[in-house]
Each structure stands twice: as C-alpha cells, then as structure tokens.
Design a protein around this motif. Structure first.
Motif, PDB file in Angstrom:
ATOM      1  N   ILE A   1       0.834  -1.202   0.000  1.00  0.00           N
ATOM      2  CA  ILE A   1       0.000   0.000   0.000  1.00  0.00           C
ATOM      3  C   ILE A   1       0.869   1.252   0.000  1.00  0.00           C
ATOM      4  CG2 ILE A   1      -1.572   1.375   1.436  1.00  0.00           C
ATOM      5  CD1 ILE A   1      -2.789  -1.278   2.390  1.00  0.00           C
ATOM      6  N   PHE A   2       1.982   1.201   0.689  1.00  0.00           N
ATOM      7  CA  PHE A   2       2.804   2.384   0.900  1.00  0.00           C
ATOM      8  C   PHE A   2       3.972   2.508  -0.081  1.00  0.00           C
ATOM      9  CE2 PHE A   2       0.848   1.167   4.929  1.00  0.00           C
ATOM     10  CZ  PHE A   2       0.117   2.305   5.165  1.00  0.00           C
ATOM     11  N   GLU A   3       4.059   1.600  -1.041  1.00  0.00           N
ATOM     12  CA  GLU A   3       5.171   1.648  -1.991  1.00  0.00           C
ATOM     13  C   GLU A   3       5.176   2.913  -2.833  1.00  0.00           C
ATOM     14  OE1 GLU A   3       5.001  -1.985  -4.209  1.00  0.00           O
ATOM     15  OE2 GLU A   3       5.768  -3.178  -2.540  1.00  0.00           O
ATOM     16  N   GLY A   4       4.024   3.476  -3.113  1.00  0.00           N
ATOM     17  CA  GLY A   4       3.942   4.669  -3.948  1.00  0.00           C
ATOM     18  C   GLY A   4       3.870   5.962  -3.170  1.00  0.00           C
ATOM     19  N   GLY A   5       4.038   5.909  -1.858  1.00  0.00           N
ATOM     20  CA  GLY A   5       4.005   7.120  -1.051  1.00  0.00           C
ATOM     21  C   GLY A   5       2.994   7.021   0.072  1.00  0.00           C
ATOM     22  N   PHE A   6       2.913   8.095   0.847  1.00  0.00           N
ATOM     23  CA  PHE A   6       2.089   8.102   2.044  1.00  0.00           C
ATOM     24  C   PHE A   6       0.939   9.110   1.991  1.00  0.00           C
ATOM     25  CE2 PHE A   6       6.224   6.489   3.319  1.00  0.00           C
ATOM     26  CZ  PHE A   6       5.864   5.329   3.975  1.00  0.00           C
ATOM     27  N   SER A   7       0.669   9.675   0.837  1.00  0.00           N
ATOM     28  CA  SER A   7      -0.423  10.644   0.779  1.00  0.00           C
ATOM     29  C   SER A   7      -1.742   9.919   1.056  1.00  0.00           C
ATOM     30  CB  SER A   7      -0.490  11.323  -0.587  1.00  0.00           C
ATOM     31  OG  SER A   7      -1.011  10.440  -1.568  1.00  0.00           O
ATOM     32  N   PRO A   8      -2.660  10.557   1.776  1.00  0.00           N
ATOM     33  CA  PRO A   8      -3.937   9.906   2.071  1.00  0.00           C
ATOM     34  C   PRO A   8      -4.660   9.426   0.812  1.00  0.00           C
ATOM     35  CG  PRO A   8      -3.703  11.879   3.389  1.00  0.00           C
ATOM     36  CD  PRO A   8      -2.554  11.867   2.417  1.00  0.00           C
ATOM     37  N   GLU A   9      -4.613  10.218  -0.230  1.00  0.00           N
ATOM     38  CA  GLU A   9      -5.295   9.834  -1.468  1.00  0.00           C
ATOM     39  C   GLU A   9      -4.716   8.538  -2.029  1.00  0.00           C
ATOM     40  OE1 GLU A   9      -3.858  12.857  -0.983  1.00  0.00           O
ATOM     41  OE2 GLU A   9      -5.662  14.054  -0.635  1.00  0.00           O
ATOM     42  N   HIS A  10      -3.386   8.457  -2.055  1.00  0.00           N
ATOM     43  CA  HIS A  10      -2.727   7.254  -2.564  1.00  0.00           C
ATOM     44  C   HIS A  10      -3.048   6.042  -1.687  1.00  0.00           C
ATOM     45  CE1 HIS A  10       0.301   4.569  -4.170  1.00  0.00           C
ATOM     46  NE2 HIS A  10       0.668   4.341  -2.917  1.00  0.00           N
ATOM     47  N   VAL A  11      -2.924   6.189  -0.379  1.00  0.00           N
ATOM     48  CA  VAL A  11      -3.151   5.069   0.535  1.00  0.00           C
ATOM     49  C   VAL A  11      -4.591   4.577   0.419  1.00  0.00           C
ATOM     50  CG1 VAL A  11      -3.230   4.389   2.971  1.00  0.00           C
ATOM     51  CG2 VAL A  11      -1.304   5.741   2.108  1.00  0.00           C
ATOM     52  N   ILE A  12      -5.552   5.477   0.396  1.00  0.00           N
ATOM     53  CA  ILE A  12      -6.962   5.079   0.276  1.00  0.00           C
ATOM     54  C   ILE A  12      -7.204   4.357  -1.043  1.00  0.00           C
ATOM     55  CG2 ILE A  12      -9.317   5.963   0.027  1.00  0.00           C
ATOM     56  CD1 ILE A  12      -8.464   8.117   2.134  1.00  0.00           C
ATOM     57  N   ARG A  13      -6.639   4.866  -2.122  1.00  0.00           N
ATOM     58  CA  ARG A  13      -6.811   4.213  -3.424  1.00  0.00           C
ATOM     59  C   ARG A  13      -6.231   2.800  -3.392  1.00  0.00           C
ATOM     60  NH1 ARG A  13      -4.219   7.529  -6.484  1.00  0.00           N
ATOM     61  NH2 ARG A  13      -2.320   6.306  -6.664  1.00  0.00           N
ATOM     62  N   GLU A  14      -5.043   2.649  -2.845  1.00  0.00           N
ATOM     63  CA  GLU A  14      -4.410   1.328  -2.787  1.00  0.00           C
ATOM     64  C   GLU A  14      -5.193   0.352  -1.902  1.00  0.00           C
ATOM     65  OE1 GLU A  14      -1.696   0.082  -4.483  1.00  0.00           O
ATOM     66  OE2 GLU A  14      -1.938   1.919  -5.626  1.00  0.00           O
ATOM     67  N   ILE A  15      -5.702   0.829  -0.787  1.00  0.00           N
ATOM     68  CA  ILE A  15      -6.511  -0.030   0.091  1.00  0.00           C
ATOM     69  C   ILE A  15      -7.750  -0.512  -0.652  1.00  0.00           C
ATOM     70  CG2 ILE A  15      -8.003  -0.048   2.128  1.00  0.00           C
ATOM     71  CD1 ILE A  15      -5.905   1.776   3.469  1.00  0.00           C
ATOM     72  N   SER A  16      -8.382   0.386  -1.399  1.00  0.00           N
ATOM     73  CA  SER A  16      -9.608   0.008  -2.100  1.00  0.00           C
ATOM     74  C   SER A  16      -9.341  -1.010  -3.206  1.00  0.00           C
ATOM     75  CB  SER A  16     -10.299   1.241  -2.677  1.00  0.00           C
ATOM     76  OG  SER A  16      -9.538   1.794  -3.741  1.00  0.00           O
ATOM     77  N   LEU A  17      -8.110  -1.079  -3.708  1.00  0.00           N
ATOM     78  CA  LEU A  17      -7.772  -2.022  -4.776  1.00  0.00           C
ATOM     79  C   LEU A  17      -7.362  -3.393  -4.259  1.00  0.00           C
ATOM     80  CD1 LEU A  17      -5.719   0.358  -7.097  1.00  0.00           C
ATOM     81  CD2 LEU A  17      -8.067  -0.447  -7.433  1.00  0.00           C
ATOM     82  N   LEU A  18      -6.964  -3.482  -3.002  1.00  0.00           N
ATOM     83  CA  LEU A  18      -6.497  -4.754  -2.434  1.00  0.00           C
ATOM     84  C   LEU A  18      -7.656  -5.608  -1.954  1.00  0.00           C
ATOM     85  CD1 LEU A  18      -3.369  -3.810  -0.354  1.00  0.00           C
ATOM     86  CD2 LEU A  18      -3.452  -5.220  -2.392  1.00  0.00           C
ATOM     87  N   LYS A  19      -7.483  -6.894  -2.115  1.00  0.00           N
ATOM     88  CA  LYS A  19      -8.430  -7.853  -1.559  1.00  0.00           C
ATOM     89  C   LYS A  19      -7.625  -8.830  -0.719  1.00  0.00           C
ATOM     90  CE  LYS A  19     -11.565  -7.591  -5.411  1.00  0.00           C
ATOM     91  NZ  LYS A  19     -12.145  -8.255  -6.554  1.00  0.00           N
ATOM     92  N   PRO A  20      -8.074  -9.130   0.486  1.00  0.00           N
ATOM     93  CA  PRO A  20      -7.328 -10.107   1.306  1.00  0.00           C
ATOM     94  C   PRO A  20      -7.302 -11.471   0.611  1.00  0.00           C
ATOM     95  CG  PRO A  20      -9.006  -8.979   2.608  1.00  0.00           C
ATOM     96  CD  PRO A  20      -9.214  -8.591   1.174  1.00  0.00           C
ATOM     97  N   ASP A  21      -6.186 -12.185   0.791  1.00  0.00           N
ATOM     98  CA  ASP A  21      -6.065 -13.537   0.219  1.00  0.00           C
ATOM     99  C   ASP A  21      -6.914 -14.525   0.970  1.00  0.00           C
ATOM    100  OD1 ASP A  21      -4.293 -12.626  -1.691  1.00  0.00           O
ATOM    101  OD2 ASP A  21      -2.519 -13.143  -0.511  1.00  0.00           O
TER     102      ASP A  21
END
Length: 81
Positions: free
Chosen positions: A61-81
């Motif tokens: 999630i944090f590979e592309g930076g720590f901005s709230p917008e980036h983190v929220i976008r990455e969280i929304s794209l991930l699905k738990p295994d």
C-alpha cells in the motif's frame, strides 16, 4: 468495559485538527487491539484494520508514497487472500 488511559488519549487524538497518523505500540496481550476496535466502533461509521503480520500483502500500500489519497486508493484495490 474497563476504562483505560488510552481511551482518553484516543479521543484527544481524534479531536486534534493537526493529528498525525496513529501508531500504537506496546507489550503483548494488554488490550491494544481491543481498545482501538472499541474506540473506532464508537467514533466512526467505518474503519479498516491493516495488520501487516496477518496480511503481509498490505505492505505494498505504501510503496507509492504516504499521501492519504494514494493510501486510500491502494486499500480500495487490495483484496485479502
């Protein structure tokens, strides 16, 4: 529920307009997770728990930076295994 010092600290954190991200550290088995979950359930309509131990893929999630917008976008794209 047992009232703890952390309960007041969490409310102060939430009410601070200049708050920083919240990181909770401490000894094992003292109620950190319970306190955070209880606080979140009372204080917010929605919340998400990111546990890097049980879900190591969340680290990216944090590979592309720590901005709230980036983190929220990455969280929304991930699905738990």
């Amino acid at each position: 529920m047992l009232r703890r010092k952390i309960d007041g600290d969490l409310v102060q954190w939430k009410n601070n307009p200049d708050r920083k991200p919240l990181v909770i550290k401490g000894a094992r088995q003292i109620g950190k997770t319970f306190s955070i979950e209880h606080f979140a359930a009372r204080s917010y309509r929605n919340f998400i728990e990111i546990n890097f131990v049980t879900e190591p893929q969340f680290k990216r999630i944090f590979e592309g930076g720590f901005s709230p917008e980036h983190v929220i976008r990455e969280i929304s794209l991930l699905k738990p295994d």
